[in-house]
Scaffold this active site. Structure first.
Site, PDB file in Angstrom:
ATOM      1  N   PHE A 192       0.810  -1.242   0.136  1.00  0.00           N
ATOM      2  CA  PHE A 192       0.038   0.042   0.226  1.00  0.00           C
ATOM      3  C   PHE A 192       0.958   1.118   0.058  1.00  0.00           C
ATOM      4  CE2 PHE A 192      -2.274  -3.280   2.239  1.00  0.00           C
ATOM      5  CZ  PHE A 192      -3.619  -3.302   1.589  1.00  0.00           C
TER       6      PHE A 192
ATOM      7  N   GLU B  82       0.805  -1.217  -4.920  1.00  0.00           N
ATOM      8  CA  GLU B  82      -0.287  -0.373  -4.822  1.00  0.00           C
ATOM      9  C   GLU B  82      -1.073  -0.854  -5.840  1.00  0.00           C
ATOM     10  OE1 GLU B  82      -3.073   1.664  -3.966  1.00  0.00           O
ATOM     11  OE2 GLU B  82      -1.121   2.302  -2.609  1.00  0.00           O
TER      12      GLU B  82
ATOM     13  N   ASP C 160       1.159  -0.549   5.148  1.00  0.00           N
ATOM     14  CA  ASP C 160       0.530   0.850   5.632  1.00  0.00           C
ATOM     15  C   ASP C 160      -1.127   0.656   4.907  1.00  0.00           C
ATOM     16  OD1 ASP C 160      -0.302   3.242   6.423  1.00  0.00           O
ATOM     17  OD2 ASP C 160       0.803   4.418   4.992  1.00  0.00           O
TER      18      ASP C 160
ATOM     19  N   CYS D 250      -4.359   3.083  10.391  1.00  0.00           N
ATOM     20  CA  CYS D 250      -5.398   3.986  10.891  1.00  0.00           C
ATOM     21  C   CYS D 250      -6.625   3.420  11.451  1.00  0.00           C
ATOM     22  CB  CYS D 250      -5.718   4.844   9.671  1.00  0.00           C
ATOM     23  SG  CYS D 250      -6.598   3.788   8.291  1.00  0.00           S
TER      24      CYS D 250
END
Length: 213
Positions: free
Chosen positions: A77, A98, A142, A168
């Site tokens: 990512f 990605e 990530d 996150c």
């Protein structure tokens, strides 16, 4: 977990870890000068969130990952290369993966603009296949809020010795950490947070997982 606080008018990251009672990093320091193409059709990128706070996040991630010259490292990512470029600057052989072709092209542009050698590839990271790229010594993950459950489940021998996971969403981090520790044989070696948006509940968690062969 560590916590983030303000001290003397500047955001400060305090991370508690097994090897240190506390590590405090002020954001006035910088790790590298980089240029970025920062947007992809309105998609918010980490570098839009404030260069100072982003540098703090990258610095902590690099401290935990500890890239060494000649190591093969996958940045999953990778977005625009926010972590890939600092890894490359430290002499490691980095491949950024990605799902967005446009982001991969911009990551390649960013590497070229900074005079760095880094490889970027398009891959559906919710159905990953890293095997054709060979063994990686370390991983940086990530993911978005959905987490990286498919990636952590797909890991197989020879395993990366170190994984830095930037999250996150604490719920999906806890889920994926459970797979890494209880199924894949890793141990949670360190954890901390970066307060990306003061006075809100949003933080970025950074965790280090290690595995001995």
């Amino acid at each position: 977990m560590g916590d983030c606080q303000k001290s003397g008018g500047s955001p400060v990251l305090t991370c508690m870890s097994p090897w240190s009672s506390a590590t405090t990093v002020r954001i006035v320091s910088t790790i590298t000068d980089r240029q970025y193409v920062t947007r992809d059709k309105g998609r918010l990128q980490p570098t839009d969130l404030g260069e100072a706070v982003n540098r703090l996040l990258v610095a902590r991630a690099m401290e935990l990952l500890d890239p060494q010259p000649g190591e093969r490292i996958a940045d999953l990512f990778c977005g625009l290369g926010n972590f890939s470029l600092p890894i490359a600057r430290r002499g490691a052989q980095v491949i950024g993966f990605e799902g967005s072709r446009e982001l991969v092209e911009r990551a390649r542009q960013n590497a070229a603009a900074n005079g760095l050698v880094a490889q970027f590839e398009v891959m559906d990271l919710f159905a990953p296949n890293l095997a054709p790229y060979g063994r990686f010594d370390k991983l940086l993950i990530d993911p978005p809020r959905q987490g990286a459950i498919e990636i952590v489940k797909s890991l197989d021998a020879p395993f990366p010795g170190r994984i830095v996971y930037v999250s996150c969403d604490t719920a999906t981090l806890a889920r994926d950490a459970g797979v890494l520790v209880h199924t894949q044989g890793y141990r949670l070696a360190a954890a901390g947070v970066v307060n990306m948006f003061p006075h809100t509940a949003h933080v970025e968690s950074i965790t280090l997982f290690e595995r001995e062969e």
